[in-house]
Scaffold this active site. Structure first.
Site, PDB file in Angstrom:
ATOM      1  N   ASP A  97       0.853  -1.181   0.000  1.00  0.00           N
ATOM      2  CA  ASP A  97       0.000   0.000   0.000  1.00  0.00           C
ATOM      3  C   ASP A  97       0.894   1.238   0.000  1.00  0.00           C
ATOM      4  OD1 ASP A  97      -2.577   1.396   0.440  1.00  0.00           O
ATOM      5  OD2 ASP A  97      -3.179  -0.530   1.283  1.00  0.00           O
ATOM      6  N   ASP A 198      -3.134   4.447  -2.299  1.00  0.00           N
ATOM      7  CA  ASP A 198      -4.260   4.811  -1.437  1.00  0.00           C
ATOM      8  C   ASP A 198      -4.781   6.213  -1.750  1.00  0.00           C
ATOM      9  OD1 ASP A 198      -5.856   4.288   1.062  1.00  0.00           O
ATOM     10  OD2 ASP A 198      -4.861   6.137   1.674  1.00  0.00           O
ATOM     11  N   GLU A 247      -6.482   3.487  -5.969  1.00  0.00           N
ATOM     12  CA  GLU A 247      -7.807   3.674  -5.396  1.00  0.00           C
ATOM     13  C   GLU A 247      -8.190   5.105  -5.735  1.00  0.00           C
ATOM     14  OE1 GLU A 247     -10.092   3.583  -1.107  1.00  0.00           O
ATOM     15  OE2 GLU A 247      -8.256   4.691  -1.419  1.00  0.00           O
ATOM     16  N   HIS A 316     -11.192  -4.210   2.727  1.00  0.00           N
ATOM     17  CA  HIS A 316     -11.112  -3.901   4.160  1.00  0.00           C
ATOM     18  C   HIS A 316     -11.954  -2.690   4.544  1.00  0.00           C
ATOM     19  CE1 HIS A 316      -8.514  -1.116   2.195  1.00  0.00           C
ATOM     20  NE2 HIS A 316      -8.387  -0.410   3.304  1.00  0.00           N
ATOM     21  N   ASP A 317     -12.595  -2.033   3.590  1.00  0.00           N
ATOM     22  CA  ASP A 317     -13.390  -0.835   3.884  1.00  0.00           C
ATOM     23  C   ASP A 317     -14.888  -1.086   3.785  1.00  0.00           C
ATOM     24  OD1 ASP A 317     -11.187   0.795   4.300  1.00  0.00           O
ATOM     25  OD2 ASP A 317     -11.141   1.530   2.237  1.00  0.00           O
TER      26      ASP A 317
HETATM   27  O1  TEU Z   1      -9.848   4.682   1.717  1.00  0.00           O
HETATM   28  C1  TEU Z   1     -10.124   5.834   0.983  1.00  0.00           C
HETATM   29  C2  TEU Z   1     -11.496   6.326   1.166  1.00  0.00           C
HETATM   30  O2  TEU Z   1     -12.275   5.851   1.932  1.00  0.00           O
HETATM   31  C3  TEU Z   1     -11.769   7.530   0.384  1.00  0.00           C
HETATM   32  O3  TEU Z   1     -10.674   7.803  -0.397  1.00  0.00           O
HETATM   33  C4  TEU Z   1     -12.914   7.374  -0.509  1.00  0.00           C
HETATM   34  O4  TEU Z   1     -12.511   7.834  -1.734  1.00  0.00           O
HETATM   35  C5  TEU Z   1     -14.035   8.229  -0.030  1.00  0.00           C
HETATM   36  O5  TEU Z   1     -14.594   7.650   1.110  1.00  0.00           O
HETATM   37  C6  TEU Z   1     -15.060   8.506  -1.103  1.00  0.00           C
HETATM   38  O6  TEU Z   1     -16.062   7.582  -1.222  1.00  0.00           O
HETATM   39  C7  TEU Z   1      -8.507   4.459   1.898  1.00  0.00           C
HETATM   40  C8  TEU Z   1      -8.276   3.197   2.670  1.00  0.00           C
HETATM   41  O7  TEU Z   1      -8.743   2.104   1.920  1.00  0.00           O
HETATM   42  C9  TEU Z   1      -8.928   3.320   4.022  1.00  0.00           C
HETATM   43  O8  TEU Z   1      -8.831   2.143   4.768  1.00  0.00           O
HETATM   44  C10 TEU Z   1      -8.264   4.482   4.743  1.00  0.00           C
HETATM   45  O9  TEU Z   1      -8.927   4.720   5.944  1.00  0.00           O
HETATM   46  C11 TEU Z   1      -8.257   5.758   3.912  1.00  0.00           C
HETATM   47  O10 TEU Z   1      -7.857   5.533   2.573  1.00  0.00           O
HETATM   48  C12 TEU Z   1      -7.297   6.765   4.478  1.00  0.00           C
HETATM   49  O11 TEU Z   1      -5.985   6.404   4.224  1.00  0.00           O
END
Ligand code: TEU
Ligand code: CA
Length: 541
Positions: A97, A198, A247, A316-317
């Site tokens: 990551d 990320d 992402e 994981h989200d």
């Molecule tokens: O998640 C990113 C994230 O949740 C936002 O970028 C997303 O684009 C937004 O909610 C719009 O819908 C990543 C990781 O996967 C997450 O676990 C972390 O908490 C987050 O980034 C911060 O690093």
């Protein structure tokens, strides 16, 4: 070898919850090493590790305080070297990551930055004049509350799109970028095989006086000017034989084709964040299948000429797909697998998804771990809701569902100590040991599915065409190249569905071979009664 990742299958590991080797209740790098044979058996080609860097763990490793050190909870750099070697010996690659939108507020750069307006690191972050009563603007962070946190000693506020402990880096500053690029090269030279970038679409922000009209995240979603930074990143990535997956929420399917263009694109593929379409009242919501199918079909189409998709249903989200789109059965786990894993793109499997792991039946707020969810829970309580109501509204869609430890054996087998987060209550029914022994298990189905995907080039490079597009419960599509044509048919509901297949799919002059199904005694004919969550893959001769 060019584009090794095109016909590869990835496996996402959440290190905290995968395997604990030293019985402190926290998964670690040696634990992953021990499970390489398992991953080999499953048939995956590369691992994506969620962050394992030094971190105060406000956001479980997404708040990094030292990019070039490993969090001791997970082990050492030496352990990581060993893991990479072991994986490579088994023809498995490993990507890490890359969290470069923000750091931890404990990162030495930020500790310096905070000291004074004149500090050489001041401009590594985003500061603006403010007072305790008045922030530079009213933008909201993804994790709730203002994007600004006031610092009384310098009478300015710093900017953060996530938690206040995750200050955003200032990408306009060339000195900051130079340090980040050096760190990236250091990792690539270390021997990793690529990165998952990320929150990469957030690195550029609008001017602070930008007015939000509809989308509250517009000020930091794929904002013009990001191209410069992406092009610089691309320059580094292109000088290594690696893969990169971004992402990139807010990058539309149309622009994603440019972002991932094989000639001019910045990165190899993109995780879209649009397909988790929900329906129902907050707290009672479920996944909307028509939305899911429509979004993914659009991404398939828009990236078909040039771009490349990263495919996933769990991560994981998000809650577990087998609970959100499925009905927590083996059939729904395998039908969902069939539907997404044969699309055009590089599939990712999130740990436990291959077993059909399910959401956690939360009964108390003490069982939750995510800062964001705890915050939401307290917000609901403050609005006057009962504890039960607040818990239900918070837990329907919490990230914590997917973060419970992996099920290796009937009792869990993750750790002999109390784990950092409770195991789900169904380890006796859903676990690696029983599934390996049962030929009809989701695990063994995933093995077959991965083998099938790799056996025919049509699954990698063939075109995508949806059929029965309007059907509310069935997802059917064709993959086609010069040599082969296959039909993927999935009933993604718990009711029987009677359907009439397109003539083209059942032409009596052609012969059809069933390549894979998740039910016994499948027939292929024009009029079909699909059983609950039935999946059929057929090849035309
Ligand atoms: O998640 C990113 C994230 O949740 C936002 O970028 C997303 O684009 C937004 O909610 C719009 O819908 C990543 C990781 O996967 C997450 O676990 C972390 O908490 C987050 O980034 C911060 O690093
Ligand atoms: Ca451990």
């Amino acid at each position: 070898m060019a584009n090794w990742w095109k016909n590869a299958v990835g496996y996402q590991i959440y290190p905290r919850s995968f395997m604990d080797s030293n019985d402190d209740g926290i998964g670690d790098l040696k634990g992953i090493q021990a499970k390489i044979p398992y991953l080999k058996e499953l048939g995956i080609d590369f691992i994506w590790l969620n962050p394992i860097y030094q971190s105060p763990n406000v956001d479980n490793g997404y708040d990094i305080s030292d990019y070039q050190a490993i969090n001791p909870e997970f082990g050492t750099l030496e352990d990581l070297k060993e893991l990479i070697q072991l994986a490579h010996d088994n023809q498995i690659k490993l990507i890490m990551d890359l969290v470069i939108n923000h750091t931890s507020d404990q990162h030495p750069w930020f500790l310096e930055s905070k000291k004074s307006k004149e500090n050489p690191y001041r401009d590594y972050y985003l500061w603006a004049d403010a007072s305790p009563e008045k922030m530079p603007n009213n933008w909201q962070s993804f994790f709730g509350g203002s994007t600004w946190t006031y610092d009384s000693s310098t009478k300015q506020a710093y900017f953060h799109v996530f938690a206040k402990e995750q200050p955003d880096l200032n990408w306009k500053n060339p000195a900051m970028r130079k340090d980040i690029y050096q760190m990236i090269r250091w990792w690539l030279d270390f021997g990793i095989d690529g990165f998952r970038l990320d929150a990469i679409s957030h690195i550029q922000k609008q001017p602070w006086d930008f007015k939000i009209t509809d989308n509250p995240w517009a000020p930091f979603m794929n904002v013009a000017g990001i191209e410069t930074y992406m092009a610089e990143l691309k320059e580094i990535f292109r000088s290594y034989n690696i893969m990169t997956v971004g992402e990139a929420s807010g990058v539309s399917s149309k622009s994603a084709a440019l972002w991932t263009d094989p000639e001019d694109g910045y990165i190899d593929m993109i995780f879209e964040l649009e397909h988790q379409v929900r329906t129902g009242e907050p707290g009672y919501e479920i996944g909307s299948l028509p939305g899911f199918k429509k979004v993914l079909s659009r991404w398939q189409k828009d990236l078909q000429p040039n771009g490349w998709n990263a495919l996933y249903i769990d991560n994981h989200d998000n809650p577990r797909s087998n609970s959100i789109f499925g009905n927590e059965t083996n059939e729904s786990a395998t039908a969902l697998a069939t539907a997404y894993l044969l699309l055009r793109g590089t599939p990712f499997i999130y740990q436990g998804q291959e077993l059909g792991m399910t959401n956690f039946p939360f009964e108390s707020i003490d069982e939750l771990r995510t800062t964001e969810s705890l915050q939401t829970y307290h917000d609901w309580l403050n609005k006057g809701l009962s504890q039960n109501e607040a818990l239900r509204l918070t837990t329907r869609w919490t990230r914590d569902h997917s973060r419970t430890p992996m099920h290796w054996t009937e009792l869990g087998g993750f750790s002999t100590n109390q784990p950092w987060m409770k195991l789900n209550t169904n380890t006796d029914k859903i676990n690696v040991a029983i599934q390996q022994a049962n030929p009809a298990s989701p695990f063994n189905y995933y093995k077959k599915l991965i083998t099938l995907r790799k056996s025919l080039p049509v699954f990698t490079s063939g075109s995508y065409q949806i059929a029965l597009a309007k059907h509310p419960s069935v997802w059917a599509y064709t993959r086609k190249d010069e040599t082969n044509e296959v039909f993927v048919l999935t009933n993604l509901s718990e009711k029987e569905q009677t359907i009439t297949l397109p003539n083209y799919w059942t032409n009596p002059n052609d012969s059809f071979e069933v390549l894979l199904t998740n039910y016994p005694n499948t027939t292929w004919q024009k009029k079909l009664i699909l059983r609950p969550y039935e999946a059929i893959v057929v090849k035309k001769h």
